[in-house]
Write a protein that holds these residues in place. Sequence first.
Motif, PDB file in Angstrom:
ATOM      1  N   MET A   1       0.856  -1.178   0.000  1.00 22.79           N
ATOM      2  CA  MET A   1       0.000   0.000   0.000  1.00 22.79           C
ATOM      3  C   MET A   1       0.902   1.242   0.000  1.00 22.79           C
ATOM      4  SD  MET A   1      -2.893   1.064   2.803  1.00 22.79           S
ATOM      5  CE  MET A   1      -3.833  -0.390   2.477  1.00 22.79           C
TER       6      MET A   1
ATOM      7  N   LYS B   1       2.671   4.537   0.830  1.00 21.37           N
ATOM      8  CA  LYS B   1       2.821   5.211   2.124  1.00 21.37           C
ATOM      9  C   LYS B   1       2.134   6.569   2.175  1.00 21.37           C
ATOM     10  CE  LYS B   1       7.151   2.935   3.059  1.00 21.37           C
ATOM     11  NZ  LYS B   1       8.574   3.047   3.123  1.00 21.37           N
TER      12      LYS B   1
ATOM     13  N   GLN C   1      -8.727   5.686   3.795  1.00 22.86           N
ATOM     14  CA  GLN C   1      -9.214   4.369   3.430  1.00 22.86           C
ATOM     15  C   GLN C   1      -9.840   4.376   2.046  1.00 22.86           C
ATOM     16  OE1 GLN C   1     -11.644   2.503   6.384  1.00 22.86           O
ATOM     17  NE2 GLN C   1     -10.306   3.092   8.025  1.00 22.86           N
TER      18      GLN C   1
ATOM     19  N   VAL D   1      -9.718  -5.257   3.812  1.00 23.54           N
ATOM     20  CA  VAL D   1      -9.199  -6.548   4.256  1.00 23.54           C
ATOM     21  C   VAL D   1     -10.015  -7.615   3.544  1.00 23.54           C
ATOM     22  CG1 VAL D   1      -8.392  -5.725   6.490  1.00 23.54           C
ATOM     23  CG2 VAL D   1     -10.696  -6.592   6.294  1.00 23.54           C
TER      24      VAL D   1
ATOM     25  N   TRP E   1      -7.102 -12.635   1.947  1.00 21.76           N
ATOM     26  CA  TRP E   1      -5.643 -12.673   2.030  1.00 21.76           C
ATOM     27  C   TRP E   1      -5.131 -12.405   3.444  1.00 21.76           C
ATOM     28  CZ3 TRP E   1      -8.503  -9.269  -0.890  1.00 21.76           C
ATOM     29  CH2 TRP E   1      -8.681  -8.003  -0.349  1.00 21.76           C
ATOM     30  N   GLY E   2      -6.010 -12.031   4.381  1.00 17.96           N
ATOM     31  CA  GLY E   2      -5.597 -11.780   5.768  1.00 17.96           C
ATOM     32  C   GLY E   2      -6.001 -10.403   6.239  1.00 17.96           C
ATOM     33  N   SER E   3      -5.415  -9.963   7.321  1.00 21.94           N
ATOM     34  CA  SER E   3      -5.809  -8.688   7.932  1.00 21.94           C
ATOM     35  C   SER E   3      -5.072  -7.477   7.352  1.00 21.94           C
ATOM     36  CB  SER E   3      -5.586  -8.752   9.444  1.00 21.94           C
ATOM     37  OG  SER E   3      -4.221  -8.958   9.716  1.00 21.94           O
ATOM     38  N   GLU E   4      -4.111  -7.716   6.490  1.00 23.70           N
ATOM     39  CA  GLU E   4      -3.396  -6.610   5.845  1.00 23.70           C
ATOM     40  C   GLU E   4      -4.340  -5.923   4.851  1.00 23.70           C
ATOM     41  OE1 GLU E   4       0.112  -5.905   2.551  1.00 23.70           O
ATOM     42  OE2 GLU E   4       0.026  -7.810   3.597  1.00 23.70           O
ATOM     43  N   ARG E   5      -4.414  -4.604   4.910  1.00 19.99           N
ATOM     44  CA  ARG E   5      -5.282  -3.865   3.991  1.00 19.99           C
ATOM     45  C   ARG E   5      -4.601  -3.714   2.639  1.00 19.99           C
ATOM     46  NH1 ARG E   5      -8.323   0.723   7.564  1.00 19.99           N
ATOM     47  NH2 ARG E   5      -9.039  -0.722   9.131  1.00 19.99           N
ATOM     48  N   ARG E   6      -5.399  -3.916   1.593  1.00 19.87           N
ATOM     49  CA  ARG E   6      -4.908  -3.753   0.225  1.00 19.87           C
ATOM     50  C   ARG E   6      -5.895  -2.893  -0.546  1.00 19.87           C
ATOM     51  NH1 ARG E   6      -2.792  -9.724  -1.560  1.00 19.87           N
ATOM     52  NH2 ARG E   6      -1.341  -9.995   0.161  1.00 19.87           N
TER      53      ARG E   6
END
Length: 69
Positions: A1, A3, A8, A42, A45-50
Amino acid sequence: MPKRASGQKVIVDLEMLNTLNAEGCPICGGKFTLGETVVAAVGSWGSERRWVHEKEAVWDRTRKAYVER
């Protein structure tokens, strides 16, 4: 993501377009377009935001985050 994007929900600029289209949208696999709205979500793929297409995610009030449809 990227920086520099702290929100959001953002509009894709040229720099972001070049970065995101290397992999495409993690939900639909499609490419992004200049000026399109994307959201940090989220998903499977998991809790990482993309970054994903806005239409591919919904706002979850409990989590206060976008989640994959």
